[in-house]
Design an enzyme around this catalytic site. Structure first.
Site, PDB file in Angstrom:
ATOM      1  N   PRO A  80       0.829  -1.207   0.000  1.00  0.00           N
ATOM      2  CA  PRO A  80       0.000   0.000   0.000  1.00  0.00           C
ATOM      3  C   PRO A  80       0.864   1.259   0.000  1.00  0.00           C
ATOM      4  CG  PRO A  80      -0.866  -1.602   1.551  1.00  0.00           C
ATOM      5  CD  PRO A  80       0.452  -2.139   1.072  1.00  0.00           C
ATOM      6  N   GLU A  81       0.538   2.184  -0.883  1.00  0.00           N
ATOM      7  CA  GLU A  81       1.281   3.432  -0.979  1.00  0.00           C
ATOM      8  C   GLU A  81       0.435   4.567  -0.408  1.00  0.00           C
ATOM      9  OE1 GLU A  81       3.037   3.939  -4.878  1.00  0.00           O
ATOM     10  OE2 GLU A  81       3.376   1.790  -5.094  1.00  0.00           O
ATOM     11  N   HIS A 174      -7.043 -14.029   9.829  1.00  0.00           N
ATOM     12  CA  HIS A 174      -5.725 -13.507  10.183  1.00  0.00           C
ATOM     13  C   HIS A 174      -5.837 -12.295  11.111  1.00  0.00           C
ATOM     14  CE1 HIS A 174      -3.991 -16.229   7.248  1.00  0.00           C
ATOM     15  NE2 HIS A 174      -4.828 -15.774   6.340  1.00  0.00           N
ATOM     16  N   ARG A 195       0.257 -11.694   6.131  1.00  0.00           N
ATOM     17  CA  ARG A 195       1.697 -11.972   6.025  1.00  0.00           C
ATOM     18  C   ARG A 195       2.491 -11.443   7.213  1.00  0.00           C
ATOM     19  NH1 ARG A 195       1.886 -10.212  -0.377  1.00  0.00           N
ATOM     20  NH2 ARG A 195       0.607 -11.942  -1.142  1.00  0.00           N
ATOM     21  N   ARG A 238      21.766  14.666  -5.208  1.00  0.00           N
ATOM     22  CA  ARG A 238      21.875  13.209  -5.120  1.00  0.00           C
ATOM     23  C   ARG A 238      22.517  12.656  -6.391  1.00  0.00           C
ATOM     24  NH1 ARG A 238      18.389  11.263  -0.891  1.00  0.00           N
ATOM     25  NH2 ARG A 238      18.288  13.054   0.516  1.00  0.00           N
TER      26      ARG A 238
END
Length: 369
Positions: A80-81, A174, A195, A238
């Site tokens: 998920p973002e 879960h 998970r 960078r």
């Protein structure tokens, strides 16, 4: 001879609380993204749909796409973002904030492994606390507590779900943590994680109300206080490539693999392009595209490739139908018709159009025709 056929029927009733329709994060974020491109002609992707995928192709009950529509790698590695986490935050703000904790059940130790005191301490410290307004930075969200100096920090990992469920609802397979409330409204907050890569933990907060564990994480592009000029300066300093920079949480947070690929496609930039050559106008345009695509994902409830990402009411997002490049290897580009290419990237994949996103001269040896 008579045969007796016995039929057993199981009826399962599940009650869900209606979820609010997502809206853009803020007027400031919307205005900052629209300022970069003003004319429809400069947005050739607007209204585009994958030319080889009908509007409702692959839809199944629950709102996600059939497994055959997306590779196992995409479904296995999708995290998920920002838009997905923001959708969950808005649900928590509506259904959980302002309520007092009446009890906590920690059902799996890994769900609170980042809480140094363990499950018992987590439950004891949370008991009786009133929850404040849900907040988010990047992919992290947290619930401030009424003691003024601590907060419950949450990260969904790859399969975490924060669900508001009726107290009488059947436990999910879960289910890892249950938070009950003492207000008699009949609903509780559940953390479900197949998970167990996500988790909940209690942390002290900084002067700005930020949990100390994520104080190093930069602001995200939808944050009204995000500094575009500082981002450009840091980007130029960078010695890296543009997509690596977008995924660097100390530079900009919340932009993950999906929305980085989508923003780069809209900007016409190859993911392996060096950051040193990006102009101020180029970085501003890229930020604008990132804001646009994430706001559009928010309006669609996020991106769901399987049943693991859902909002607080267990409903999936629909933005996966609108993706222009991510997950569309060998399919025609919505803009020029060239086949989308997939390349390995940081143990994941990058998707790009070789015509719309020209390969940098310095990288051509690694991208054979």
């Amino acid at each position: 001879m008579h045969w007796l056929l016995s039929v057993r029927v199981r009826v399962r009733v599940r009650v869900r609380v209606p979820v609010p329709v997502p809206v853009p994060v803020s007027a400031a974020a919307a205005s900052s993204s629209s300022a970069v491109r003003e004319s429809p002609a400069s947005r050739p992707w607007a209204g585009c749909r994958p030319v080889n995928r009908p509007r409702h192709a692959g839809r199944r009950r629950g709102g996600t796409l059939r497994a055959s529509g997306w590779s196992d790698e995409i479904r296995r590695r999708h995290v998920p973002e920002l838009p997905e986490v923001e959708v969950v935050r808005r649900g928590l703000e509506r259904w959980v904030c302002g309520r007092t904790v009446g009890g906590v059940d920690v059902l799996h130790p890994r769900a609170v492994r980042r809480h140094l005191g363990g499950g018992g301490d987590f439950a004891a410290r949370l008991l009786g606390r009133r929850i404040g307004t849900a907040r988010r930075r990047g992919k992290y969200l947290w619930l401030p507590l009424d003691d003024g100096g601590s907060a419950v920090l949450g990260h969904l990992g790859m399969s975490g779900q924060l669900l508001v469920q009726p107290e009488a609802a059947v436990d999910e397979r879960h289910l890892r943590v249950r938070i009950r409330f003492g207000d008699g409204l009949g609903t509780e907050l559940r953390f479900v994680d197949q998970r167990t890569f996500g988790g909940l933990s209690l942390h002290d907060t900084t002067r700005d109300g930020l949990p100390d564990a994520i104080a190093h994480i930069a602001r995200d592009p939808l944050d009204p206080e995000f500094d575009d000029a500082a981002f450009h300066t840091a980007l130029r300093l960078r010695r890296t490539t543009i997509k690596r920079a977008l995924l660097d949480q100390s530079l900009v947070s919340g932009v993950g693999n999906i929305y980085a690929d989508e923003a780069l496609w809209r900007a016409g930039l190859h993911y392996d392009r060096p950051t040193a050559g990006l102009t101020r106008a180029g970085s501003a345009e890229l930020l604008g595209h990132a804001r646009d695509v994430m706001n559009e994902a928010l309006a669609a409830g996020g991106t769901s490739f399987d049943s693991l990402y859902v909002n607080v009411n267990g409903e999936s997002g629909y933005f996966s139908r609108e993706l222009s490049v991510y997950g569309r290897s060998e399919q025609p580009c919505n803009r020029c018709g060239t086949r989308i290419r997939r390349a390995p990237f940081m143990n994941r994949s990058s998707y790009f159009c070789p015509k719309c996103q020209p390969i940098p001269q310095s990288s051509k040896a690694r991208f054979p025709r």
